[in-house]
Design a protein around this motif. Structure first.
Motif, mmCIF file in Angstrom:
data_model
loop_
_atom_site.group_PDB
_atom_site.id
_atom_site.type_symbol
_atom_site.label_atom_id
_atom_site.label_comp_id
_atom_site.label_asym_id
_atom_site.label_seq_id
_atom_site.Cartn_x
_atom_site.Cartn_y
_atom_site.Cartn_z
ATOM 1 N N LYS A 84 0.853 -1.187 0.000
ATOM 2 C CA LYS A 84 0.000 0.000 0.000
ATOM 3 C C LYS A 84 0.885 1.232 0.000
ATOM 4 C CE LYS A 84 -3.261 -2.476 2.862
ATOM 5 N NZ LYS A 84 -3.864 -2.617 4.157
ATOM 6 N N SER A 86 0.952 5.708 0.778
ATOM 7 C CA SER A 86 0.325 6.734 1.600
ATOM 8 C C SER A 86 -0.678 7.577 0.829
ATOM 9 C CB SER A 86 1.392 7.615 2.252
ATOM 10 O OG SER A 86 2.213 8.212 1.269
ATOM 11 N N CYS A 87 -0.686 7.495 -0.495
ATOM 12 C CA CYS A 87 -1.709 8.197 -1.278
ATOM 13 C C CYS A 87 -1.903 7.492 -2.606
ATOM 14 C CB CYS A 87 -1.353 9.669 -1.474
ATOM 15 S SG CYS A 87 -0.239 9.992 -2.822
ATOM 16 N N GLY A 88 -2.979 7.860 -3.294
ATOM 17 C CA GLY A 88 -3.327 7.205 -4.546
ATOM 18 C C GLY A 88 -2.405 7.514 -5.708
ATOM 19 N N CYS A 89 -1.532 8.505 -5.568
ATOM 20 C CA CYS A 89 -0.619 8.857 -6.655
ATOM 21 C C CYS A 89 0.552 7.873 -6.741
ATOM 22 C CB CYS A 89 -0.110 10.283 -6.475
ATOM 23 S SG CYS A 89 0.865 10.506 -4.974
ATOM 24 N N THR A 90 0.689 7.005 -5.753
ATOM 25 C CA THR A 90 1.783 6.044 -5.691
ATOM 26 C C THR A 90 1.198 4.633 -5.710
ATOM 27 O OG1 THR A 90 3.015 7.618 -4.354
ATOM 28 C CG2 THR A 90 3.807 5.353 -4.352
ATOM 29 N N TYR A 111 4.674 6.339 -9.799
ATOM 30 C CA TYR A 111 4.328 7.591 -9.126
ATOM 31 C C TYR A 111 3.833 8.574 -10.173
ATOM 32 C CZ TYR A 111 4.994 12.103 -6.829
ATOM 33 O OH TYR A 111 4.814 13.368 -6.330
ATOM 34 N N PRO A 114 1.776 15.262 -8.820
ATOM 35 C CA PRO A 114 0.629 16.164 -8.779
ATOM 36 C C PRO A 114 0.887 17.419 -9.615
ATOM 37 C CG PRO A 114 1.894 16.389 -6.782
ATOM 38 C CD PRO A 114 2.517 15.261 -7.576
ATOM 39 N N GLN A 120 7.989 16.249 -2.865
ATOM 40 C CA GLN A 120 6.952 15.318 -2.437
ATOM 41 C C GLN A 120 7.615 14.110 -1.789
ATOM 42 O OE1 GLN A 120 3.423 15.647 -3.082
ATOM 43 N NE2 GLN A 120 4.057 17.741 -3.529
ATOM 44 N N LYS A 122 6.478 10.251 -0.154
ATOM 45 C CA LYS A 122 5.419 9.260 0.021
ATOM 46 C C LYS A 122 5.991 8.026 0.691
ATOM 47 C CE LYS A 122 2.824 12.023 -2.313
ATOM 48 N NZ LYS A 122 1.909 12.896 -1.632
#
Length: 166
Positions: A84, A86-90, A111, A114, A120, A122
């Motif tokens: 998993k 930490s955000c949907g961009c990864t 990745y 944004p 950034q 993550k």
């Protein structure tokens, strides 16, 4: 008589609902319990080649990929069960094939930068069969070519000139 039958039906429905709720609570409690502990002396050990993987400068909205290399320095096969970010961009991608002791493994991290400029950072979290049962590492990127802040409004050019007095 109708009231008695109606109350009996409602009572039966409430009883069924309570039993169903109890069953769901039991299943949730069992799922939340930790899996069987791993003996650290015989456990696999997830060893990264580096702790932070830097993508460098990445254009806003660009998708980049990095292959992360690791070694199983433990005493038994290493299994990645889930990954998993930490955000949907990864998006981490992994093989569920066990990695034998002493062998190297790879996982791929995609990745998508944004639209905002700047550094950034993550976190990628792996669910494994190591003694910790969870391993993590960081990825970073410097996003360029995006928006820094909203642009100030353009000056109004349709303004009448100030009056002149004679």
């Amino acid at each position: 008589m109708k009231k008695v039958i109606l109350l009996a039906i409602i009572g039966g429905m409430l009883n069924l609902a309570c039993e169903k709720k109890q069953e769901q609570t039991t299943q949730t409690t069992q799922a939340a319990q930790p899996t069987q502990a791993v003996d650290p002396a015989n456990a696999p050990v997830f060893t990264l080649e580096q702790e932070n993987y830097d993508f460098g400068d990445v254009k806003a909205n660009e998708k980049v990929t990095k292959v992360i290399t690791f070694t199983n320095t433990g005493a038994s096969p290493l299994q990645i069960k889930d990954a998993k970010a930490s955000c949907g961009c990864t998006v981490p991608k992994y093989s569920d094939k066990p990695i034998a002791p002493g062998e190297k493994g790879e996982l791929t991290v995609e990745y998508t930068a944004p639209a905002m400029n700047g550094k950034q950072m993550k976190t990628v979290i792996l669910i494994t069969n190591t003694a910790n049962q969870q391993e993590e590492f960081k990825i970073s990127a410097n996003v360029v070519g995006g928006q820094d802040a909203p642009a100030p409004p353009a000056p109004n050019t349709n303004v009448a000139p100030p009056p002149t007095f004679n």
